[in-house]
Design an enzyme around this catalytic site. Structure first.
Site, PDB file in Angstrom:
ATOM      1  N   HIS A   1      64.210  -1.209  75.982  1.00 25.93           N
ATOM      2  CA  HIS A   1      65.602  -0.605  75.853  1.00 25.93           C
ATOM      3  C   HIS A   1      65.728   0.486  76.892  1.00 25.93           C
ATOM      4  CE1 HIS A   1      69.362  -0.097  73.595  1.00 25.93           C
ATOM      5  NE2 HIS A   1      69.306   1.154  74.342  1.00 25.93           N
TER       6      HIS A   1
ATOM      7  N   HIS B   1      68.636   2.226  80.074  1.00 29.81           N
ATOM      8  CA  HIS B   1      70.040   2.247  80.961  1.00 29.81           C
ATOM      9  C   HIS B   1      69.726   2.468  82.278  1.00 29.81           C
ATOM     10  CE1 HIS B   1      72.482   1.939  77.163  1.00 29.81           C
ATOM     11  NE2 HIS B   1      71.371   2.199  76.782  1.00 29.81           N
TER      12      HIS B   1
ATOM     13  N   GLN C   1      79.918  -0.712  77.012  1.00 28.15           N
ATOM     14  CA  GLN C   1      79.616   0.553  76.484  1.00 28.15           C
ATOM     15  C   GLN C   1      81.069   1.155  75.759  1.00 28.15           C
ATOM     16  OE1 GLN C   1      76.958   3.580  77.498  1.00 28.15           O
ATOM     17  NE2 GLN C   1      78.333   3.846  75.780  1.00 28.15           N
TER      18      GLN C   1
ATOM     19  N   HIS D   1      73.333  -2.559  70.823  1.00 32.20           N
ATOM     20  CA  HIS D   1      73.194  -1.073  70.158  1.00 32.20           C
ATOM     21  C   HIS D   1      73.888  -1.102  68.757  1.00 32.20           C
ATOM     22  CE1 HIS D   1      72.642  -0.172  74.465  1.00 32.20           C
ATOM     23  NE2 HIS D   1      72.339   1.145  74.042  1.00 32.20           N
TER      24      HIS D   1
ATOM     25  N   TRP E   1      72.806  11.452  78.538  1.00 35.54           N
ATOM     26  CA  TRP E   1      72.210  11.508  77.308  1.00 35.54           C
ATOM     27  C   TRP E   1      70.926  12.218  77.009  1.00 35.54           C
ATOM     28  CZ3 TRP E   1      74.535   6.882  79.388  1.00 35.54           C
ATOM     29  CH2 TRP E   1      75.920   6.821  78.866  1.00 35.54           C
TER      30      TRP E   1
ATOM     31  N   GLU F   1      74.125   3.239  65.837  1.00 31.27           N
ATOM     32  CA  GLU F   1      73.595   4.519  66.409  1.00 31.27           C
ATOM     33  C   GLU F   1      74.333   5.726  66.082  1.00 31.27           C
ATOM     34  OE1 GLU F   1      73.154   4.602  70.799  1.00 31.27           O
ATOM     35  OE2 GLU F   1      71.755   6.138  70.486  1.00 31.27           O
TER      36      GLU F   1
ATOM     37  N   ASP G   1      64.926   4.285  76.475  1.00 36.50           N
ATOM     38  CA  ASP G   1      66.310   4.335  76.624  1.00 36.50           C
ATOM     39  C   ASP G   1      67.031   5.162  77.617  1.00 36.50           C
ATOM     40  OD1 ASP G   1      69.016   4.105  75.422  1.00 36.50           O
ATOM     41  OD2 ASP G   1      69.095   5.494  73.859  1.00 36.50           O
TER      42      ASP G   1
HETATM   43 ZN   LIG Z   1      70.972   2.396  74.572  1.00 36.47          ZN
END
Ligand SMILES: [Zn+2]
Length: 431
Positions: free
Chosen positions: A58, A60, A153, A211, A316, A214, A310
């Site tokens: 997982h 990005h 997203q 996702h 993030w 979350e 991630d």
């Molecule tokens: Zn993610």
């Protein structure tokens, strides 16, 4: 007999020691004690750990290494991260996305991380991140397996054009269907998005990795819909729920009903401990919730669990170095999984379990597997998690593609040893 490569005296993650691994034609030909043969390349593992490569299921990659562009995340929340990514998106160029991704892959290889499943944002008319990562997938294929997930997203329904763009991305060759039901405007929209996306996966014969939930909201129950749709559409074994953090806050009775249903549907769970311990619980005062799904309970019900990184240096999360042992280290702390067996599980969750979630072919150390391996400056998986040690050799299809010298400190203290090597510190009784 003459092999391309033999690694001598390796310890394997399953605890076998004194193993020789012979490789020929890019594959593992044998893994057993005392292989009596010559080889073009000979590596002495000296009793240290040889593992199949680390796997990140997982990630990005379209956002990685963009930290600070156009500004930093002040609140530390998921929602500010999404807003910040939205500010950056119009400024992206295909070349810049590809360049950051390729640089990240260099870092990944240096850490023995040779397979990554990355989500790629499809909420952009230009689909330039999709084009960039499709190109990167081909460029890195000789040394890193990259899977792409079409990720809406800004919401499959909430973002105008997302549905069409997701289809276009899949047409272009993106591998997997993603989603973000908890970001839709209503619970009903979220559930409907799960249904629509699972139907797309069923029609196109693709895997799903969503996702899902979350959030710290215990009423966010899209995993229930994902479970039901997996069964209704015959997607068993092809679906993963990523994050699943609301489960942390859910009512215990509800979870006791949910987990057997997930097991029945054959859904895998992907937890992202580094990111969720940082971005969940931000609305709490004290006590503050931990931002991770219920890993021991999922495992107890026979649900496959893997860990992902991630984010690395993006809107993030501002840290990270492509080291899946950092992920395993954080996970076992957050989940209170500190028994010897549970720590060994943490290692599996960033190696073989993640490989299973990604459906990687030829993964492992058995004869016939692709000769992808990492020699670590540690003697077993628990020590590897404790030390996060040097990746002495990273091997892809029988060829050494990265090397790091061992980390040994020279001590200048009277009456004390001349060197310190972290791997010599585990008390005998612990092994
Ligand atoms: Zn993610």
């Amino acid at each position: 007999m003459n092999f391309d490569l033999i690694i001598r005296n390796a310890t394997l993650p399953d605890g076998r020691s004194g193993i020789d691994i012979a490789c020929e034609g890019g594959l593992i030909a044998a893994a057993e004690p005392g292989i009596n043969a010559e080889a073009g390349t000979l590596i002495d593992a000296a009793g240290q750990l040889v593992t199949p490569p680390f796997v990140d299921c997982h990630f990005h990659m379209d956002a990685t290494l963009s930290l600070g562009q156009p500004r930093l995340n002040d609140s530390g929340t998921l929602l500010e991260g999404i807003a910040l990514w939205g500010e950056l998106k119009p400024l992206l160029t295909q070349e810049a996305v590809a360049e950051r991704a390729l640089r990240y892959c260099d870092l990944a290889v240096s850490q023995g991380l040779l397979a990554v499943r990355t989500h790629v944002d499809v909420c952009d008319e230009r689909l330039l991140a999709v084009e960039a990562l499709l190109d990167v997938r081909e460029k890195v294929r000789p040394y890193l397996d990259l899977q792409l997930v079409a990720f809406p997203q800004d919401g499959y329904f909430r973002s105008p054009g997302a549905a069409e763009n997701l289809d276009r991305a899949l047409d272009k060759g993106v591998d997997i269907v993603g989603g973000i039901p908890h970001f839709e405007r209503t619970m009903a929209d979220g559930a409907a998005s799960v249904t629509a996306l699972c139907e797309i996966a069923a029609n196109r014969d693709l895997m799903v990795d969503m996702h899902c939930d979350e959030t710290d909201d215990p009423m966010s129950r899209h995993i229930e819909t994902l479970t039901a749709e997996t069964q209704r559409l015959g997607l068993t074994g092809r679906v993963a729920g990523s994050h699943l953090t609301s489960m942390h806050s859910m009512d215990n009775y509800y979870v006791s009903k949910l987990l057997p249903l997930m097991a029945e549907a054959g859904i895998a769970a992907i937890a992202n401990p580094l990111i969720n311990i940082a971005i969940q619980g931000r609305h709490d005062t004290y006590p503050k919730r931990r931002g991770m799904t219920r890993v021991p309970e999922l495992l107890h019900h026979g649900i496959p669990v893997a860990y992902g990184h991630d984010c690395v240096m993006d809107p993030w999360y501002s840290l990270g170095q492509a080291d899946m042992l950092e992920v395993a280290f954080m996970a076992l702390h957050v989940a209170h999984m500190t028994s010897r067996d549970e720590m060994r599980f943490a290692f599996q969750a960033v190696t073989e379990n993640a490989a299973k979630v990604m459906n990687l072919e030829g993964y492992g150390l058995a004869p016939g597997c692709r000769a992808d391996m990492v020699l670590l400056q540690a003697r077993d998986p628990i020590e590897a998690i404790r030390l996060k040690p040097a990746r002495l050799k990273v091997i892809r299809a029988g060829r050494v593609i990265a090397e790091t010298p061992p980390q040994v400190t020279q001590l200048r203290l009277d009456g004390r040893p001349e060197t310190v090597d972290g791997k010599d510190y585990q008390p005998k009784a612990a092994g």
